[in-house]
Design a protein around this motif. Structure first.
Motif, PDB file in Angstrom:
ATOM      1  N   LEU A  71       0.834  -1.201   0.000  1.00  0.00           N
ATOM      2  CA  LEU A  71       0.000   0.000   0.000  1.00  0.00           C
ATOM      3  C   LEU A  71       0.868   1.250   0.000  1.00  0.00           C
ATOM      4  CD1 LEU A  71      -2.621  -1.114   2.679  1.00  0.00           C
ATOM      5  CD2 LEU A  71      -2.981  -0.991   0.204  1.00  0.00           C
ATOM      6  N   VAL A  72       0.477   2.247  -0.809  1.00  0.00           N
ATOM      7  CA  VAL A  72       1.148   3.540  -0.822  1.00  0.00           C
ATOM      8  C   VAL A  72       0.127   4.568  -0.349  1.00  0.00           C
ATOM      9  CG1 VAL A  72       2.377   5.252  -2.209  1.00  0.00           C
ATOM     10  CG2 VAL A  72       2.623   2.827  -2.737  1.00  0.00           C
ATOM     11  N   THR A  73       0.481   5.336   0.683  1.00  0.00           N
ATOM     12  CA  THR A  73      -0.496   6.247   1.282  1.00  0.00           C
ATOM     13  C   THR A  73       0.014   7.684   1.292  1.00  0.00           C
ATOM     14  OG1 THR A  73       0.267   6.246   3.580  1.00  0.00           O
ATOM     15  CG2 THR A  73      -0.993   4.338   2.870  1.00  0.00           C
ATOM     16  N   GLY A  74      -0.941   8.593   1.432  1.00  0.00           N
ATOM     17  CA  GLY A  74      -0.603  10.016   1.459  1.00  0.00           C
ATOM     18  C   GLY A  74      -1.772  10.829   0.937  1.00  0.00           C
ATOM     19  N   PRO A  75      -1.718  12.145   1.088  1.00  0.00           N
ATOM     20  CA  PRO A  75      -2.811  12.996   0.619  1.00  0.00           C
ATOM     21  C   PRO A  75      -2.841  13.098  -0.903  1.00  0.00           C
ATOM     22  CG  PRO A  75      -1.019  14.344   1.455  1.00  0.00           C
ATOM     23  CD  PRO A  75      -0.650  12.922   1.734  1.00  0.00           C
ATOM     24  N   THR A  76      -3.889  13.718  -1.443  1.00  0.00           N
ATOM     25  CA  THR A  76      -3.999  13.940  -2.885  1.00  0.00           C
ATOM     26  C   THR A  76      -2.808  14.773  -3.373  1.00  0.00           C
ATOM     27  OG1 THR A  76      -6.392  13.942  -2.689  1.00  0.00           O
ATOM     28  CG2 THR A  76      -5.475  14.879  -4.701  1.00  0.00           C
ATOM     29  N   GLY A  77      -2.234  14.346  -4.500  1.00  0.00           N
ATOM     30  CA  GLY A  77      -1.127  15.104  -5.081  1.00  0.00           C
ATOM     31  C   GLY A  77       0.216  14.866  -4.440  1.00  0.00           C
ATOM     32  N   SER A  78       0.348  13.766  -3.691  1.00  0.00           N
ATOM     33  CA  SER A  78       1.635  13.498  -3.032  1.00  0.00           C
ATOM     34  C   SER A  78       2.511  12.524  -3.827  1.00  0.00           C
ATOM     35  CB  SER A  78       1.397  12.948  -1.620  1.00  0.00           C
ATOM     36  OG  SER A  78       0.640  11.753  -1.666  1.00  0.00           O
ATOM     37  N   GLY A  79       2.089  12.163  -5.025  1.00  0.00           N
ATOM     38  CA  GLY A  79       2.931  11.321  -5.880  1.00  0.00           C
ATOM     39  C   GLY A  79       2.716   9.830  -5.730  1.00  0.00           C
ATOM     40  N   LYS A  80       1.576   9.423  -5.135  1.00  0.00           N
ATOM     41  CA  LYS A  80       1.332   7.980  -4.911  1.00  0.00           C
ATOM     42  C   LYS A  80       1.268   7.209  -6.227  1.00  0.00           C
ATOM     43  CE  LYS A  80      -2.556   8.556  -2.677  1.00  0.00           C
ATOM     44  NZ  LYS A  80      -2.687  10.036  -2.734  1.00  0.00           N
ATOM     45  N   THR A  81       0.555   7.778  -7.208  1.00  0.00           N
ATOM     46  CA  THR A  81       0.399   7.080  -8.493  1.00  0.00           C
ATOM     47  C   THR A  81       1.744   6.902  -9.180  1.00  0.00           C
ATOM     48  OG1 THR A  81      -1.811   8.036  -8.732  1.00  0.00           O
ATOM     49  CG2 THR A  81      -0.813   7.123 -10.699  1.00  0.00           C
ATOM     50  N   THR A  82       2.600   7.919  -9.125  1.00  0.00           N
ATOM     51  CA  THR A  82       3.924   7.815  -9.744  1.00  0.00           C
ATOM     52  C   THR A  82       4.733   6.691  -9.102  1.00  0.00           C
ATOM     53  OG1 THR A  82       3.928  10.178 -10.246  1.00  0.00           O
ATOM     54  CG2 THR A  82       6.060   9.068 -10.221  1.00  0.00           C
ATOM     55  N   THR A  83       4.642   6.572  -7.765  1.00  0.00           N
ATOM     56  CA  THR A  83       5.365   5.502  -7.071  1.00  0.00           C
ATOM     57  C   THR A  83       4.858   4.130  -7.519  1.00  0.00           C
ATOM     58  OG1 THR A  83       5.720   6.921  -5.146  1.00  0.00           O
ATOM     59  CG2 THR A  83       5.939   4.559  -4.797  1.00  0.00           C
ATOM     60  N   LEU A  84       3.535   3.999  -7.634  1.00  0.00           N
ATOM     61  CA  LEU A  84       2.970   2.712  -8.073  1.00  0.00           C
ATOM     62  C   LEU A  84       3.358   2.409  -9.515  1.00  0.00           C
ATOM     63  CD1 LEU A  84      -0.629   2.570  -6.552  1.00  0.00           C
ATOM     64  CD2 LEU A  84       1.376   1.281  -5.875  1.00  0.00           C
ATOM     65  N   TYR A  85       3.317   3.423 -10.385  1.00  0.00           N
ATOM     66  CA  TYR A  85       3.721   3.210 -11.783  1.00  0.00           C
ATOM     67  C   TYR A  85       5.194   2.788 -11.862  1.00  0.00           C
ATOM     68  CZ  TYR A  85      -0.514   5.159 -13.987  1.00  0.00           C
ATOM     69  OH  TYR A  85      -1.789   5.363 -14.443  1.00  0.00           O
ATOM     70  N   SER A  86       6.028   3.389 -11.011  1.00  0.00           N
ATOM     71  CA  SER A  86       7.449   3.021 -10.990  1.00  0.00           C
ATOM     72  C   SER A  86       7.619   1.562 -10.572  1.00  0.00           C
ATOM     73  CB  SER A  86       8.218   3.924 -10.018  1.00  0.00           C
ATOM     74  OG  SER A  86       8.091   5.270 -10.380  1.00  0.00           O
ATOM     75  N   ALA A  87       6.831   1.144  -9.563  1.00  0.00           N
ATOM     76  CA  ALA A  87       6.890  -0.248  -9.108  1.00  0.00           C
ATOM     77  C   ALA A  87       6.412  -1.194 -10.211  1.00  0.00           C
ATOM     78  CB  ALA A  87       6.028  -0.422  -7.856  1.00  0.00           C
ATOM     79  N   LEU A  88       5.309  -0.818 -10.881  1.00  0.00           N
ATOM     80  CA  LEU A  88       4.788  -1.660 -11.966  1.00  0.00           C
ATOM     81  C   LEU A  88       5.788  -1.748 -13.114  1.00  0.00           C
ATOM     82  CD1 LEU A  88       1.051  -0.508 -12.138  1.00  0.00           C
ATOM     83  CD2 LEU A  88       1.897  -2.714 -11.365  1.00  0.00           C
ATOM     84  N   SER A  89       6.448  -0.634 -13.414  1.00  0.00           N
ATOM     85  CA  SER A  89       7.441  -0.624 -14.486  1.00  0.00           C
ATOM     86  C   SER A  89       8.592  -1.564 -14.161  1.00  0.00           C
ATOM     87  CB  SER A  89       7.955   0.810 -14.682  1.00  0.00           C
ATOM     88  OG  SER A  89       8.920   0.862 -15.694  1.00  0.00           O
ATOM     89  N   GLU A  90       8.976  -1.605 -12.884  1.00  0.00           N
ATOM     90  CA  GLU A  90      10.049  -2.498 -12.438  1.00  0.00           C
ATOM     91  C   GLU A  90       9.625  -3.968 -12.550  1.00  0.00           C
ATOM     92  OE1 GLU A  90      13.596  -2.611  -9.388  1.00  0.00           O
ATOM     93  OE2 GLU A  90      12.853  -0.973 -10.606  1.00  0.00           O
ATOM     94  N   LEU A  91       8.316  -4.229 -12.301  1.00  0.00           N
ATOM     95  CA  LEU A  91       7.811  -5.603 -12.286  1.00  0.00           C
ATOM     96  C   LEU A  91       7.341  -6.085 -13.658  1.00  0.00           C
ATOM     97  CD1 LEU A  91       5.662  -5.314  -9.030  1.00  0.00           C
ATOM     98  CD2 LEU A  91       7.822  -6.560  -9.259  1.00  0.00           C
ATOM     99  N   ASN A  92       7.280  -5.161 -14.623  1.00  0.00           N
ATOM    100  CA  ASN A  92       6.680  -5.462 -15.925  1.00  0.00           C
ATOM    101  C   ASN A  92       7.553  -6.421 -16.736  1.00  0.00           C
ATOM    102  OD1 ASN A  92       5.063  -5.405 -18.163  1.00  0.00           O
ATOM    103  ND2 ASN A  92       5.469  -3.262 -18.694  1.00  0.00           N
ATOM    104  N   GLN A  93       7.193  -7.694 -16.688  1.00  0.00           N
ATOM    105  CA  GLN A  93       7.919  -8.737 -17.428  1.00  0.00           C
ATOM    106  C   GLN A  93       6.937  -9.489 -18.331  1.00  0.00           C
ATOM    107  OE1 GLN A  93      11.206  -9.052 -17.038  1.00  0.00           O
ATOM    108  NE2 GLN A  93      11.374  -7.623 -15.318  1.00  0.00           N
ATOM    109  N   ILE A  94       7.462 -10.063 -19.402  1.00  0.00           N
ATOM    110  CA  ILE A  94       6.609 -10.837 -20.317  1.00  0.00           C
ATOM    111  C   ILE A  94       5.972 -12.017 -19.588  1.00  0.00           C
ATOM    112  CG2 ILE A  94       6.661 -12.349 -22.359  1.00  0.00           C
ATOM    113  CD1 ILE A  94       8.757 -10.468 -23.548  1.00  0.00           C
ATOM    114  N   SER A  95       6.654 -12.525 -18.556  1.00  0.00           N
ATOM    115  CA  SER A  95       6.170 -13.716 -17.848  1.00  0.00           C
ATOM    116  C   SER A  95       5.023 -13.420 -16.888  1.00  0.00           C
ATOM    117  CB  SER A  95       7.324 -14.352 -17.071  1.00  0.00           C
ATOM    118  OG  SER A  95       7.901 -13.393 -16.191  1.00  0.00           O
TER     119      SER A  95
END
Length: 562
Positions: A318-342
C-alpha cells in the motif's frame, strides 16, 4: 538565398539540401533562418555563433546576465523581438545596442532603425540564449494574455444570465478567436512553467487563474468577469462535457498535440460554485513521468525494503498520502520495475493517468457499474499475477483486495492516511479483520512531496542551533550542519525552489509487527516498534534531505510532523 545560408554553405557546415529544408521550414512557420537551423539540429548554437563572430568580427554577449532597463526594452516591442530574434540591451547617446542571432539580417536592423530613430550597433547572442532572454525580459506569458485580452471588445462576449441559457449564443462565444487564444495561451504557459494544475475560479466580482508549480499555487492572471461563461464553456467543449449542465460536477479530458509530436493530456474537473463553475485542469505529461525508483526520493534502506515487498509473489503493498503526493507515480514506478513478459499485470484506475506498455489498464466508470470492486472481481477471472487498484475507497474493494493478496496474487493500491502505521487502523475501520490485515499486507509506504532547492542559486543559510534541535536534529551534529536554501533567481522564478522530490516512510511487516496488529496495538505503538526496527519516519527522511542540502527546513516542516 540568405547571406547566412551562403556563409554556412561556404564553410561546409551544412549541405544544399539541409539549407533548402531549413528555408522551407522558415517559409511555413516564419521567424529567422538561424532559429530553424538550430531547431532542426543542422548546426549547434555554438557553431553558428562562432562562424558569425569570425565573419562579422562581433562580440558574443549573454543577455541573461544583464540588467536591461524597462525604458530600453520598450523601444522594440515583443513581436519584433520574437520574429527577428533581436533584443535591445543598452542605449548610449544616439546609439542603440541590440543582441542578434543573425547579424546578416539587415532587414531587421533597418526596421529597428526606422522604429526607434537611433543608430543601431549589433552584438552576437546564441539562438537559445536570445529566446530565453526575450521570455525573461518581456515576460511572454503575461504579454500573451494581455495581447489576447486587449482584443476582447465589450461586444465580443456577453455575460449569460443564470436564468436562461442560449446554447447557440454560448457556443458562438466560445469560438470567438480571443477566447480560444486565451485558453490556448493558458495551457501552453502552464506547460512552459512546469505547472501540475490550472485553477480557473469565478467569484462575485472577479475571476482568477492560478497555476500550481512545485506544489504551491501562484496567481497568474485575472480575466474580466464578462468572460466567465465563455471561458468555462470553451474548456468544457474542449473536454467534451455538457455546456448546458451547470448544476452537477463533471469530469473530462483534453489531449493537446504540441510541436515535435509531443502530446500533453489535461484531466479536467468542473465543480459548480455559488458564483459559477470552478475548473481545475491537471497536467499529465508523459515525458516527465519518472519511472526510475532510484530517483523518486527513497533513502537507500527504504528502497531496499520497498523492493523486497514488491518482489514477493503475493501479498499487499500500500502507498499512502494525501492527494497530489505522488502515490500514483510511485505505483507506476513499481509496476514498471515488475513489468515482465512472464507476468500478467492488470490495473483499475480512476482515471488512467498514463499509458504503460505491456500492462492492462482499466478505466473505472461508476455510471455504468464498473467500480473498483467489480473490476477486481473481473481481474481474478483473468489469470492475474499482479493487480493494481487505483484506490481502496470502501469495504467491498478492501475485502476483495485482501482476499486476492491471500490467494497468491501481488496487490498494490493507495489509501489516504497520514502515515504508514495509521493505515492499519484505517483498514480496520473499513471493516477488515485484524488477522486479515496482519496476514495480507507486506508493506506500507507513506509519502509526501517537498520542493527542491534551486541548484542555480543555492547558498548557505544561517540557522539557530536551538531551532535545529527542536525540529529533530541531534545536538552533537548541529554545529557542523550546513543548511541550504535558494536565494531566488530567474531560473526558479525567484522562489528559491525548482522541482520536487518524495519523502518516504516505509513500514515493512515483520513478525513482531504482525503480532502487535493481532493483539490490537494502536498506531502509536506500531510506529514506536517500527522505528526500533529501523523504520525512518517522514520527518527523519525530511531531515536527511536537509542534511544533503536538497530541500529546506521550511519544506520539511510544511509536510511532516515529529
Amino acid at each position: 538565398m540568405s547571406r547566412l545560408g551562403e556563409l554556412l554553405l561556404k564553410r561546409q557546415l551544412i549541405s544544399q539540401d539541409q539549407l533548402i529544408k531549413a528555408i522551407t521550414e522558415q517559409q511555413q512557420q516564419g521567424g529567422v533562418l538561424a532559429s530553424h537551423l538550430v531547431r532542426l539540429g543542422l548546426v549547434t548554437d555554438d557553431q553558428l555563433a562562432a562562424q558569425l563572430q569570425k565573419e562579422y568580427r562581433l562580440p558574443i554577449v549573454d543577455p541573461m546576465i544583464l540588467e536591461i532597463p524597462p525604458e530600453i526594452l520598450q523601444l522594440i516591442n515583443i513581436q519584433i523581438c520574437t520574429k527577428s530574434l533581436i533584443l535591445p540591451i543598452s542605449l548610449s547617446g544616439s546609439t542603440l545596442t541590440v543582441a542578434m542571432a543573425d547579424p546578416s539580417n539587415l532587414l531587421a536592423v533597418n526596421e529597428v532603425k526606422f522604429l526607434t530613430g537611433y543608430d543601431v550597433k549589433v552584438v552576437l547572442a546564441p539562438v537559445s540564449v536570445l529566446r530565453k532572454a526575450i521570455d525573461r525580459f518581456y515576460d511572454r506569458g503575461s504579454a500573451a494574455y494581455d495581447e489576447v485580452l486587449t482584443k476582447l471588445e465589450s461586444d465580443n462576449v456577453e455575460v449569460i444570465s443564470d436564468e436562461a441559457i442560449d446554447l447557440k449564443e454560448l457556443e458562438r462565444a466560445t469560438e470567438e478567436a480571443p477566447v480560444v487564444k486565451l485558453v490556448n495561451a493558458l495551457m501552453i504557459d502552464a506547460i512552459k512553467k512546469r505547472a501540475s494544475d490550472i485553477h480557473v475560479e469565478p467569484f462575485e466580482k472577479m475571476m482568477r487563474v492560478r497555476f500550481r508549480i512545485d506544489g504551491v499555487l501562484y496567481e497568474i492572471m485575472k480575466p474580466p468577469l464578462k468572460l466567465r461563461a465563455a471561458l468555462t464553456s470553451r474548456i468544457k467543449i474542449m473536454s467534451q462535457l455538457d455546456i448546458a449542465e451547470r448544476r452537477l460536477p463533471q469530469d473530462g479530458r483534453i489531449k493537446l498535440r504540441l510541436p515535435g509530436s509531443k502530446e500533453m493530456d489535461f484531466r479536467v474537473s468542473v465543480l459548480p460554485t455559488i458564483f459559477g463553475e470552478k475548473i481545475v485542469l491537471r497536467l499529465l505529461d508523459k515525458s516527465s513521468l519518472e519511472l526510475d525508483m532510484t530517483k523518486l526520493g527513497f533513502e537507500q534502506a527504504q528502497l531496499r525494503d520497498f523492493k523486497e515487498a514488491i518482489d514477493k509473489p503475493f501479498g499487499m503493498v500500500l502507498v499512502t498520502g494525501p492527494t497530489g503526493s505522488g502515490k500514483t507515480t510511485t505505483l507506476y514506478s513499481a509496476l514498471s520495475e515488475l513489468n515482465q513478459i512472464s507476468d500478467n499485470i492488470s490495473t483499475a484506475e480512476d482515471p488512467v493517468e498514463y499509458n504503460l506498455v505491456g500492462i492492462n489498464q482499466v478505466q473505472i466508470n461508476e455510471e455504468i457499474g464498473l467500480s473498483f470492486a467489480s473490476a477486481l472481481r473481473a481481474f481474478l477471472r483473468q489469470d492475474p499475477d499482479i493487480i493494481m487498484v487505483g484506490e481502496i475507497r470502501d469495504f467491498e474493494t478492501a475485502e476483495i483486495a485482501v482476499k486476492a493478496a491471500l490467494t497468491g496474487h501481488l496487490v498494490m493500491s493507495t489509501l489516504h492516511t497520514n502515515d504508514a502505521p495509521s493505515t492499519v487502523n484505517r483498514l480496520m475501520n473499513m471493516g477488515i479483520e485484524p488477522f486479515l490485515v496482519a496476514t495480507s499486507v507486506n508493506c506500507i509506504a507513506a509519502q509526501r512531496l517537498v520542493r527542491k532547492v534551486c541548484a542555480n542559486c543555492i547558498e548557505d543559510h544561517e540557522t539557530s542551533p536551538q531551532v535545529l534541535i527542536q525540529i529533530g536534529f541531534a545536538p552533537d551534529e548541529v554545529k557542523s550542519l550546513k543548511i541550504k536554501r535558494g536565494r531566488g533567481c530567474e531560473k526558479c522564478k525567484n522562489t528559491g525552489y525548482k522541482g520536487r522530490l518524495g519523502l518516504f516512510e516505509v513500514l515493512l511487516f515483520s513478525d513482531e509487527i504482525r503480532d502487535m496488529i493481532l493483539s490490537g496495538a494502536s498506531s502509536i505503538e506500531l510506529k514506536r516498534r517500527a522505528v526500533e526496527e529501523g523504520m525512518e519516519t517522514l520527518r527523519m527522511a525530511g531531515l536527511n534531505k536537509v542534511r544533503e542540502g536538497i530541500t529546506t527546513i521550511e519544506e520539511v516542516l510544511r509536510e511532516t510532523v515529529i
